[in-house]
Design an enzyme around this catalytic site. Sequence first.
Site, PDB file in Angstrom:
ATOM      1  N   LEU A   1     -16.364  30.685  87.049  1.00 35.39           N
ATOM      2  CA  LEU A   1     -17.430  30.397  88.099  1.00 35.39           C
ATOM      3  C   LEU A   1     -18.519  30.286  87.389  1.00 35.39           C
ATOM      4  O   LEU A   1     -19.098  31.308  86.586  1.00 35.39           O
ATOM      5  CB  LEU A   1     -17.361  31.628  88.968  1.00 35.39           C
ATOM      6  CG  LEU A   1     -15.837  32.131  89.672  1.00 35.39           C
ATOM      7  CD1 LEU A   1     -16.400  33.230  90.614  1.00 35.39           C
ATOM      8  CD2 LEU A   1     -15.361  30.727  90.355  1.00 35.39           C
TER       9      LEU A   1
ATOM     10  N   GLY B   1     -18.509  33.474  85.020  1.00 33.78           N
ATOM     11  CA  GLY B   1     -18.963  32.842  83.433  1.00 33.78           C
ATOM     12  C   GLY B   1     -20.156  33.728  82.800  1.00 33.78           C
ATOM     13  O   GLY B   1     -20.476  33.289  81.707  1.00 33.78           O
TER      14      GLY B   1
ATOM     15  N   GLU C   1     -19.893  45.471  97.761  1.00 35.73           N
ATOM     16  CA  GLU C   1     -21.000  45.048  96.701  1.00 35.73           C
ATOM     17  C   GLU C   1     -22.006  45.980  96.929  1.00 35.73           C
ATOM     18  O   GLU C   1     -22.198  46.806  97.942  1.00 35.73           O
ATOM     19  CB  GLU C   1     -21.523  43.482  97.283  1.00 35.73           C
ATOM     20  CG  GLU C   1     -20.728  42.384  96.798  1.00 35.73           C
ATOM     21  CD  GLU C   1     -20.125  42.528  95.485  1.00 35.73           C
ATOM     22  OE1 GLU C   1     -21.155  42.295  94.648  1.00 35.73           O
ATOM     23  OE2 GLU C   1     -18.794  42.701  95.207  1.00 35.73           O
TER      24      GLU C   1
ATOM     25  N   ASN D   1     -27.520  39.363  84.140  1.00 36.54           N
ATOM     26  CA  ASN D   1     -28.061  38.806  85.304  1.00 36.54           C
ATOM     27  C   ASN D   1     -29.575  38.510  85.251  1.00 36.54           C
ATOM     28  O   ASN D   1     -30.189  37.934  85.901  1.00 36.54           O
ATOM     29  CB  ASN D   1     -27.524  39.689  86.388  1.00 36.54           C
ATOM     30  CG  ASN D   1     -26.346  39.591  86.825  1.00 36.54           C
ATOM     31  OD1 ASN D   1     -25.576  38.792  87.201  1.00 36.54           O
ATOM     32  ND2 ASN D   1     -25.678  40.805  86.484  1.00 36.54           N
TER      33      ASN D   1
ATOM     34  N   HIS E   1     -44.563  26.674  41.989  1.00 31.29           N
ATOM     35  CA  HIS E   1     -45.634  27.074  42.743  1.00 31.29           C
ATOM     36  C   HIS E   1     -46.272  25.742  43.488  1.00 31.29           C
ATOM     37  O   HIS E   1     -46.643  24.826  43.027  1.00 31.29           O
ATOM     38  CB  HIS E   1     -46.816  27.591  41.854  1.00 31.29           C
ATOM     39  CG  HIS E   1     -46.445  28.172  40.929  1.00 31.29           C
ATOM     40  ND1 HIS E   1     -46.095  29.745  40.467  1.00 31.29           N
ATOM     41  CD2 HIS E   1     -46.053  27.908  39.208  1.00 31.29           C
ATOM     42  CE1 HIS E   1     -45.860  29.938  39.346  1.00 31.29           C
ATOM     43  NE2 HIS E   1     -45.698  28.603  38.653  1.00 31.29           N
TER      44      HIS E   1
ATOM     45  N   ASN F   1     -46.109  10.689  50.472  1.00 25.80           N
ATOM     46  CA  ASN F   1     -44.766   9.994  50.854  1.00 25.80           C
ATOM     47  C   ASN F   1     -45.195   9.095  52.097  1.00 25.80           C
ATOM     48  O   ASN F   1     -44.410   8.204  52.349  1.00 25.80           O
ATOM     49  CB  ASN F   1     -43.932  10.787  51.268  1.00 25.80           C
ATOM     50  CG  ASN F   1     -44.022  11.887  52.243  1.00 25.80           C
ATOM     51  OD1 ASN F   1     -45.172  12.203  52.390  1.00 25.80           O
ATOM     52  ND2 ASN F   1     -43.022  12.229  52.947  1.00 25.80           N
TER      53      ASN F   1
END
Length: 491
Positions: free
Chosen positions: A15, A109, A161, A233, A369, A392
């Site tokens: 889930l 999940g 719950e 959570n 260095h 560069n």
Amino acid sequence: MANHKEAKTIQAIILAAGTSSRFKTGRTKLIEKICGRPMILYPTGIMQQLGLKTVMVVGFQKESVQEAVINHFADSVTFVHQEEQKGTGHAIACTKENWTADHLLVLNGDMPLITQDIIEKIIKKHLESDAAISFATAHHCDPEALYGRVIQADNNIQIIEAKDFEGDLAEQCCVNAGIYVIKKDFLLDHIDQLHNNNASKEWYITDLVNIASKKQLKVVTVSVPFDRIRGVNDFKELWAAEQIKKSEIIQHWMAQGVRFCIAHNVQIDWNVTIGSGSFIGSGAQLLEGTKIGKDSTVGAFSFLKNTTIGDRTHVYPHSYCDSSIIGNDASVGPFCYIHGDSKLHDNAVVGSFVEVNRSTIGSFSKAKHLAYLGDTMVGQQVTIGAGLVACNYDGAKKHQTIIQDNAFIGGNNTFVAPVTIGASAITAAGSTITQDVPANALAIARERQVNKENYADKIREKINGDKTETEVSTTTPWAPLEAGIIFKQAE
Ligand code: UD1
Ligand code: CA
């Protein structure tokens, strides 16, 4: 899984559609990383290891979740879309058309600490007992923790719950882990009996336990350690889970002969590897698949990301190495910055305040260095003096600098790329090199020095004579010098 028959009997449903509202980030928590790995990949990885066909319910920010899963597990997971997030019971109902196996292993999940052996244990007990529904429980007494409470009385078991629980939560220490194995036939018969008549106005998967129990169907529980089933959570719970994961990873490497200084202060990702005899300093961060060889040292507060370090190599404190390879017996830092797929060959030395970007440093070459080596190919046995800057970039394009074997680069050089310094060539200190230097040549590219005898006193006299004519503060004898006046007057 040992029994291949089981893999066909059981399928997994993860889930992963929830809105992650307690995270308060507006993003799905399931791709928040724990030790460098998106949270959802931990349970998914275990399903893969078990060879279980896996369906994942996605909804809230499903693209991000799917992308993370596909990146790691290609197309081995089937996604089902839960358009509106109406609860875990609704999420499982959305997968109805994908119920192919006889039993469904359903798991949240957001449980990154779950292990393969726990899943195997639940499946085994479920199959042996021929239960309608089996689920994992754990002991946890925190009344603040919003886990479903498992209440057993007489012959009845139910999950209530936390939000719906009316008694004292501190008294109810048996919590629902969020892992269920459910008989497909039971599910087909009862999925429609779920309702949302509760505090959250959600359809709860947990009510399936209550339904089975009321019908006197077999319900089996498997007790597992709380730390293994911790849900994530919010950021507090993520932090707690990550501490556990991290200490497991560190203890694993300790057992392989790696010494950590102030281990709790080290950050380490799940896919880092470290050879025996190596030492990891306090505050080091070893991230994203970094590989460290044997007998190497990573100094305090160094940051290594996606970087490979060879054997017996010394990374001195405060070094930052990203996406690069450093060979054996090399030495880098303190305070260096190596990045951009750079490669340091064996015995190379890159010292303090040296940046190496998209560059290669050959064996036994040294830049000890203060240097910038960008797009620079350095051969073997090259000595680079302090203060080299490889220019560069011309404002539009990047250009390469090549420094061939055995060259010796004087201090404070500027190489205007593209440019090549030939093998065994020497460049004088302070040179700005704009043209190639042939092999074995000495290149001097600077103003000749002029010494004006006794000029210092003349300048001082001049300054003192002019003192009243200038508005510059003369609180120090060198104030006119700082103001730049001296050069004008001395001419
Ligand atoms: C859930 C359990 C609780 C258990 C706890 C264990 C329910 C009703 N409660 O609570 O008993 O103690 O896990 O950690 O199941 N999800 C969806 N679609 C939705 C809602 C959620 O896919 O509509 C997913 C979430 O992304 C998450 C998982 O389901 O991965 C669990 O949801 P979550 O909101 O975290 O449930 P908890 O409140 O932790
Ligand atoms: Ca949860």
